[in-house]
Motif scaffolding. Structure first.
Motif, PDB file in Angstrom:
ATOM      1  N   GLY A  45      40.402  94.918 -13.129  1.00 13.40           N
ATOM      2  CA  GLY A  45      40.158  94.869 -11.399  1.00 13.40           C
ATOM      3  C   GLY A  45      40.088  96.113 -10.935  1.00 13.40           C
ATOM      4  N   SER A  46      40.192  96.411  -9.671  1.00 11.04           N
ATOM      5  CA  SER A  46      39.802  97.573  -9.050  1.00 11.04           C
ATOM      6  C   SER A  46      40.664  98.895  -9.627  1.00 11.04           C
ATOM      7  CB  SER A  46      39.847  97.333  -7.521  1.00 11.04           C
ATOM      8  OG  SER A  46      39.746  98.904  -6.918  1.00 11.04           O
ATOM      9  N   PRO A  47      40.122  99.783 -10.146  1.00 12.89           N
ATOM     10  CA  PRO A  47      40.995 100.852 -10.589  1.00 12.89           C
ATOM     11  C   PRO A  47      41.685 101.552  -9.221  1.00 12.89           C
ATOM     12  CG  PRO A  47      38.539 101.593 -10.401  1.00 12.89           C
ATOM     13  CD  PRO A  47      38.830 100.271 -10.077  1.00 12.89           C
ATOM     14  N   GLN A  48      41.738 101.274  -7.945  1.00 11.81           N
ATOM     15  CA  GLN A  48      42.161 101.906  -7.188  1.00 11.81           C
ATOM     16  C   GLN A  48      43.578 101.116  -6.923  1.00 11.81           C
ATOM     17  OE1 GLN A  48      39.327 101.475  -3.873  1.00 11.81           O
ATOM     18  NE2 GLN A  48      38.076 103.016  -4.565  1.00 11.81           N
ATOM     19  N   HIS A  49      43.750 100.275  -7.179  1.00 12.74           N
ATOM     20  CA  HIS A  49      44.918  99.248  -6.861  1.00 12.74           C
ATOM     21  C   HIS A  49      46.356 100.008  -7.260  1.00 12.74           C
ATOM     22  CE1 HIS A  49      42.902  94.992  -6.612  1.00 12.74           C
ATOM     23  NE2 HIS A  49      43.072  95.691  -5.609  1.00 12.74           N
ATOM     24  N   ASP A  50      46.503 100.778  -8.188  1.00  9.68           N
ATOM     25  CA  ASP A  50      47.704 101.370  -8.562  1.00  9.68           C
ATOM     26  C   ASP A  50      48.018 102.481  -7.636  1.00  9.68           C
ATOM     27  OD1 ASP A  50      48.541 100.070 -11.010  1.00  9.68           O
ATOM     28  OD2 ASP A  50      48.167 101.756 -12.297  1.00  9.68           O
ATOM     29  N   GLY A  51      47.234 103.337  -7.197  1.00  7.64           N
ATOM     30  CA  GLY A  51      47.673 104.244  -6.171  1.00  7.64           C
ATOM     31  C   GLY A  51      47.840 103.873  -4.734  1.00  7.64           C
ATOM     32  N   MET A  52      47.047 102.649  -4.351  1.00  3.00           N
ATOM     33  CA  MET A  52      47.166 102.186  -3.096  1.00  3.00           C
ATOM     34  C   MET A  52      48.690 101.456  -2.960  1.00  3.00           C
ATOM     35  SD  MET A  52      44.096  99.877  -1.386  1.00  3.00           S
ATOM     36  CE  MET A  52      44.305  98.689  -2.810  1.00  3.00           C
ATOM     37  N   TYR A  53      49.009 100.544  -4.016  1.00  3.65           N
ATOM     38  CA  TYR A  53      50.209  99.906  -3.646  1.00  3.65           C
ATOM     39  C   TYR A  53      51.242 101.086  -3.932  1.00  3.65           C
ATOM     40  CZ  TYR A  53      47.364  95.791  -3.347  1.00  3.65           C
ATOM     41  OH  TYR A  53      46.505  94.730  -3.049  1.00  3.65           O
TER      42      TYR A  53
ATOM     43  N   ARG B 226      26.470 110.551 -24.526  1.00  5.74           N
ATOM     44  CA  ARG B 226      24.873 110.696 -24.785  1.00  5.74           C
ATOM     45  C   ARG B 226      24.296 110.297 -23.346  1.00  5.74           C
ATOM     46  NH1 ARG B 226      22.994 108.906 -30.709  1.00  5.74           N
ATOM     47  NH2 ARG B 226      24.302 110.711 -31.828  1.00  5.74           N
ATOM     48  N   VAL B 227      24.509 109.521 -22.885  1.00  3.88           N
ATOM     49  CA  VAL B 227      23.873 108.869 -21.673  1.00  3.88           C
ATOM     50  C   VAL B 227      24.377 109.914 -20.549  1.00  3.88           C
ATOM     51  CG1 VAL B 227      23.692 106.690 -22.219  1.00  3.88           C
ATOM     52  CG2 VAL B 227      25.428 107.300 -20.680  1.00  3.88           C
ATOM     53  N   GLY B 228      25.655 110.266 -20.420  1.00  2.00           N
ATOM     54  CA  GLY B 228      26.015 111.323 -19.446  1.00  2.00           C
ATOM     55  C   GLY B 228      25.447 112.688 -19.282  1.00  2.00           C
ATOM     56  N   ALA B 229      25.086 113.124 -20.750  1.00  3.05           N
ATOM     57  CA  ALA B 229      24.214 114.162 -20.900  1.00  3.05           C
ATOM     58  C   ALA B 229      22.830 114.227 -20.571  1.00  3.05           C
ATOM     59  CB  ALA B 229      24.283 114.700 -22.336  1.00  3.05           C
ATOM     60  N   ALA B 230      22.205 113.019 -20.804  1.00  2.00           N
ATOM     61  CA  ALA B 230      20.721 112.839 -19.972  1.00  2.00           C
ATOM     62  C   ALA B 230      20.696 112.631 -18.413  1.00  2.00           C
ATOM     63  CB  ALA B 230      20.509 111.437 -20.956  1.00  2.00           C
ATOM     64  N   GLY B 231      22.000 112.649 -18.026  1.00  5.03           N
ATOM     65  CA  GLY B 231      21.844 112.534 -16.580  1.00  5.03           C
ATOM     66  C   GLY B 231      21.858 110.997 -15.963  1.00  5.03           C
ATOM     67  N   VAL B 232      22.507 110.251 -16.660  1.00  7.29           N
ATOM     68  CA  VAL B 232      22.598 108.766 -16.204  1.00  7.29           C
ATOM     69  C   VAL B 232      24.071 108.754 -15.812  1.00  7.29           C
ATOM     70  CG1 VAL B 232      22.263 106.337 -16.535  1.00  7.29           C
ATOM     71  CG2 VAL B 232      20.611 108.160 -17.185  1.00  7.29           C
ATOM     72  N   ALA B 233      24.641 108.146 -14.748  1.00  9.03           N
ATOM     73  CA  ALA B 233      26.008 107.746 -14.392  1.00  9.03           C
ATOM     74  C   ALA B 233      26.243 106.282 -14.598  1.00  9.03           C
ATOM     75  CB  ALA B 233      26.107 108.440 -13.042  1.00  9.03           C
ATOM     76  N   VAL B 234      27.123 106.051 -15.409  1.00  8.44           N
ATOM     77  CA  VAL B 234      27.686 104.854 -15.542  1.00  8.44           C
ATOM     78  C   VAL B 234      29.082 104.563 -15.563  1.00  8.44           C
ATOM     79  CG1 VAL B 234      25.497 104.155 -16.894  1.00  8.44           C
ATOM     80  CG2 VAL B 234      27.587 104.980 -18.059  1.00  8.44           C
ATOM     81  N   ARG B 235      29.524 103.294 -15.597  1.00  7.97           N
ATOM     82  CA  ARG B 235      31.074 103.089 -15.704  1.00  7.97           C
ATOM     83  C   ARG B 235      31.397 102.182 -16.740  1.00  7.97           C
ATOM     84  NH1 ARG B 235      34.179 101.917 -10.476  1.00  7.97           N
ATOM     85  NH2 ARG B 235      34.183 103.986 -10.034  1.00  7.97           N
ATOM     86  N   ALA B 236      32.316 102.497 -17.449  1.00  7.56           N
ATOM     87  CA  ALA B 236      32.653 101.721 -18.541  1.00  7.56           C
ATOM     88  C   ALA B 236      33.737 100.584 -18.147  1.00  7.56           C
ATOM     89  CB  ALA B 236      33.438 102.317 -19.800  1.00  7.56           C
ATOM     90  N   LEU B 237      33.777  99.404 -18.635  1.00 11.91           N
ATOM     91  CA  LEU B 237      34.766  98.187 -18.117  1.00 11.91           C
ATOM     92  C   LEU B 237      36.032  98.808 -18.369  1.00 11.91           C
ATOM     93  CD1 LEU B 237      34.956  95.341 -17.183  1.00 11.91           C
ATOM     94  CD2 LEU B 237      34.723  94.613 -19.532  1.00 11.91           C
ATOM     95  N   SER B 238      36.476  99.576 -19.517  1.00 11.05           N
ATOM     96  CA  SER B 238      37.426  99.889 -19.830  1.00 11.05           C
ATOM     97  C   SER B 238      38.184 100.780 -18.759  1.00 11.05           C
ATOM     98  CB  SER B 238      37.459 100.854 -20.995  1.00 11.05           C
ATOM     99  OG  SER B 238      36.740 101.831 -20.996  1.00 11.05           O
ATOM    100  N   GLU B 239      37.316 101.518 -17.849  1.00 13.48           N
ATOM    101  CA  GLU B 239      38.051 102.090 -16.799  1.00 13.48           C
ATOM    102  C   GLU B 239      38.633 101.113 -15.634  1.00 13.48           C
ATOM    103  OE1 GLU B 239      35.449 105.110 -14.804  1.00 13.48           O
ATOM    104  OE2 GLU B 239      34.152 105.317 -16.659  1.00 13.48           O
ATOM    105  N   CYS B 240      38.204  99.627 -15.515  1.00  9.04           N
ATOM    106  CA  CYS B 240      39.074  98.949 -14.730  1.00  9.04           C
ATOM    107  C   CYS B 240      39.818  97.995 -15.342  1.00  9.04           C
ATOM    108  CB  CYS B 240      37.742  98.040 -14.430  1.00  9.04           C
ATOM    109  SG  CYS B 240      36.224  98.857 -13.536  1.00  9.04           S
ATOM    110  N   THR B 241      40.381  98.457 -16.602  1.00 11.56           N
ATOM    111  CA  THR B 241      41.418  97.685 -17.126  1.00 11.56           C
ATOM    112  C   THR B 241      42.577  98.246 -17.449  1.00 11.56           C
ATOM    113  OG1 THR B 241      41.787  95.861 -18.923  1.00 11.56           O
ATOM    114  CG2 THR B 241      40.566  97.768 -19.395  1.00 11.56           C
ATOM    115  N   TYR B 242      43.919  97.609 -17.811  1.00  7.12           N
ATOM    116  CA  TYR B 242      45.031  98.238 -18.079  1.00  7.12           C
ATOM    117  C   TYR B 242      45.167  98.234 -19.657  1.00  7.12           C
ATOM    118  CZ  TYR B 242      46.688  97.983 -13.262  1.00  7.12           C
ATOM    119  OH  TYR B 242      46.781  98.142 -11.992  1.00  7.12           O
TER     120      TYR B 242
END
Length: 482
Positions: A213-221, A425-441
């Motif tokens: 879900g949204s990674p902001q929920h923890d801090g918000m609640y 590697r993609v970050g070093a190439a200048g491409v910003a992405v988000r992993a699904l794992s950043e949105c899960t507990y």
């Protein structure tokens, strides 16, 4: 008692007071204020050090070419404020209360600096903001708004806007929208915070959230004094078994287009979720963050329309117009309305009146519907461009979820993993992405042999089609060759 010579050197003559010359040259009516401001600034910045003896009012007036009374008034004002000190017969000196200030306005807005392509989800294409129509509405509102309309508003929002929102939400999202139970808020974040504060005051200390879900929920609640409990999903939506066994009586959901997996809750799961809420006397907070953006069929109506007394519904213009407007809505059950309104009043006394009146006119004239159509065309094209580019440069990749919203979940073949190396590697190439794992507990995305798969949440709304294709190509080049 006279200050000793160690208190500081005496400075006289025009050279020592060049910093005050611009103030002396100010228009006559502003000269006194300008002189005081220049002296304050010099003391704060340390250009006039503590212990420095100032010229007499007569000498400084002569140096600057101003009246002695103007300098005397400036000395008296700054002495009263603590910047200067003086004594009878001892002259005027710079005090030691002020400290050098180095003000700097930093920009903490969440941006990805220097990216060749930014696929981090959450931001719409801000160039699509309808500046001309918005400016026209603003001019009209400023001309027609009565003077009393600039006073403190109803904390729920202007009746005109709540009426227009009720019509919009009923027509486009199938919501049972009573204008008396709509609260205008500064985005979904304030809506959920309001509800969390009210629920906590009623004895609710835990709230279920979708995982992922949204990674902001923890801090918000947590800020509202409520603990969030992660609850897993299955292919139809929030899994009912873990929900029932969790013991929670409030849960946050994104049923029209689950964030981030992209699934739509099935009709069966929607009914089961409402049955659960009725059985425990609970409540479902429906976050309809991008419900208007469905590309393969008409959007599924809101869950709230099935049971307005067990669902609190929230949405905003952050994806359709711009998040910087900080404008959204919360539709609450009747049994919570009074508490939510009271809490809204204590938080901010209501949303800005001019913004409300402007948006009401924007809705009434059909400009908002036109904006939604424009955005839907643009975002559908960009989603198609992203899916096509992934097929071309990452053959075998899978895009999951319904054709909706402003992001996709892309699962890349395991030959592109492990995920940590891919992201580096993609970050070093200048491409910003988000992993699904950043949105899960929990750790997610394992392939059958246990190797971490590459699962990405790719936002496309803010990226033009050509840049989408180029960004995916750059990602592929960055990870090619193992």
């Amino acid at each position: 008692m006279k200050p000793s010579q160690t208190d500081g050197a005496q400075h006289r003559g025009p050279a020592a007071w060049e910093l005050l010359l611009p103030a002396a040259a100010a228009p006559a009516r502003a000269r006194g204020r300008s002189l005081q401001a220049a002296l304050r600034s010099a003391v704060r910045a340390g250009r006039l050090a503590p212990g420095t003896r100032l010229p007499s009012s007569r000498d400084l007036a002569a140096d600057l070419g101003v009246s002695r009374g103007l300098v005397t008034e400036a000395y008296e004002q700054l002495t009263a404020e603590g910047y200067l000190r003086s004594g009878r017969g001892a002259g005027t000196w710079v005090g030691d209360a002020a400290r050098a200030a180095h003000p700097r306005a930093r920009d903490l807005a969440p941006r990805t600096a220097g990216a060749r392509a930014d696929f981090v989800p959450g931001t719409p294409d801000l160039s699509l903001f309808p500046r001309a129509a918005w400016a026209a509405a603003q001019r009209h509102v400023l001309a027609e708004l009565p003077h009393h309309g600039l006073g403190y508003p109803d904390p729920r929002g202007l009746p005109r806007l709540r009426t227009a929102l009720a019509e919009l939400l009923g027509r486009r999202r199938g919501v049972v929208a009573d204008p008396e139970r709509i609260v205008v808020v500064s985005g979904v974040t304030q809506a959920t915070t309001l509800l969390a504060l009210v629920l906590r005051a009623r004895g609710t200390h835990v709230i279920g959230v979708e995982d992922p879900g949204s990674p902001q929920h923890d801090g918000m609640y947590a800020a509202a004094g409520v603990t969030s409990v992660p609850l897993p999903l299955d292919g139809e939506g929030l899994a009912l078994g873990p929900l029932r066994s969790s013991g929670v009586r409030a849960v946050v959901t994104t049923p029209a287009h689950q964030y981030p997996t992209g699934i739509a809750y099935s009709a069966r799961r929607r009914a089961e979720l409402l049955d659960w809420a009725r059985s425990v006397g609970g409540i479902v907070l429906e976050d309809d963050y991008d419900g208007d953006f469905r590309y393969d069929r008409a959007p599924v109506g809101a869950l709230q329309g099935l049971d307005p007394e067990r669902v609190a519904y929230t949405g905003s213009v952050s994806k359709s117009l711009a998040p910087g407007l900080r404008l959204g809505w919360l539709l609450v059950p009747e049994w919570l309305a009074a508490d939510v309104i009271a809490r809204k009043r204590t938080l901010d006394l209501g949303h800005p009146t001019l913004d409300q009146a402007l948006f009401a006119r924007f809705l009434e004239r059909g400009d908002y519907d036109s904006q939604l159509r424009r955005c839907r065309r643009a975002y559908r094209e960009r989603r198609d461009a992203l899916v096509s580019a992934l097929d071309e440069h990452f053959p075998g990749s899978e895009v999951s979820g319904i054709a909706a919203g402003l992001h996709v979940i892309a699962t890349l073949p395991k030959r592109y993993g492990p995920q940590e190396r891919f992201l580096a590697r993609v970050g070093a190439a200048g491409v910003a992405v988000r992993a699904l794992s950043e949105c899960t507990y929990a750790r997610a995305g394992l392939s059958e042999d246990g190797e971490a798969a590459v699962r990405l949440v790719l936002g496309y709304a803010q990226v033009p089609p050509g840049q989408i294709r180029e960004g995916v190509r750059v990602m592929a080049d960055a990870v090619s060759g193992g």
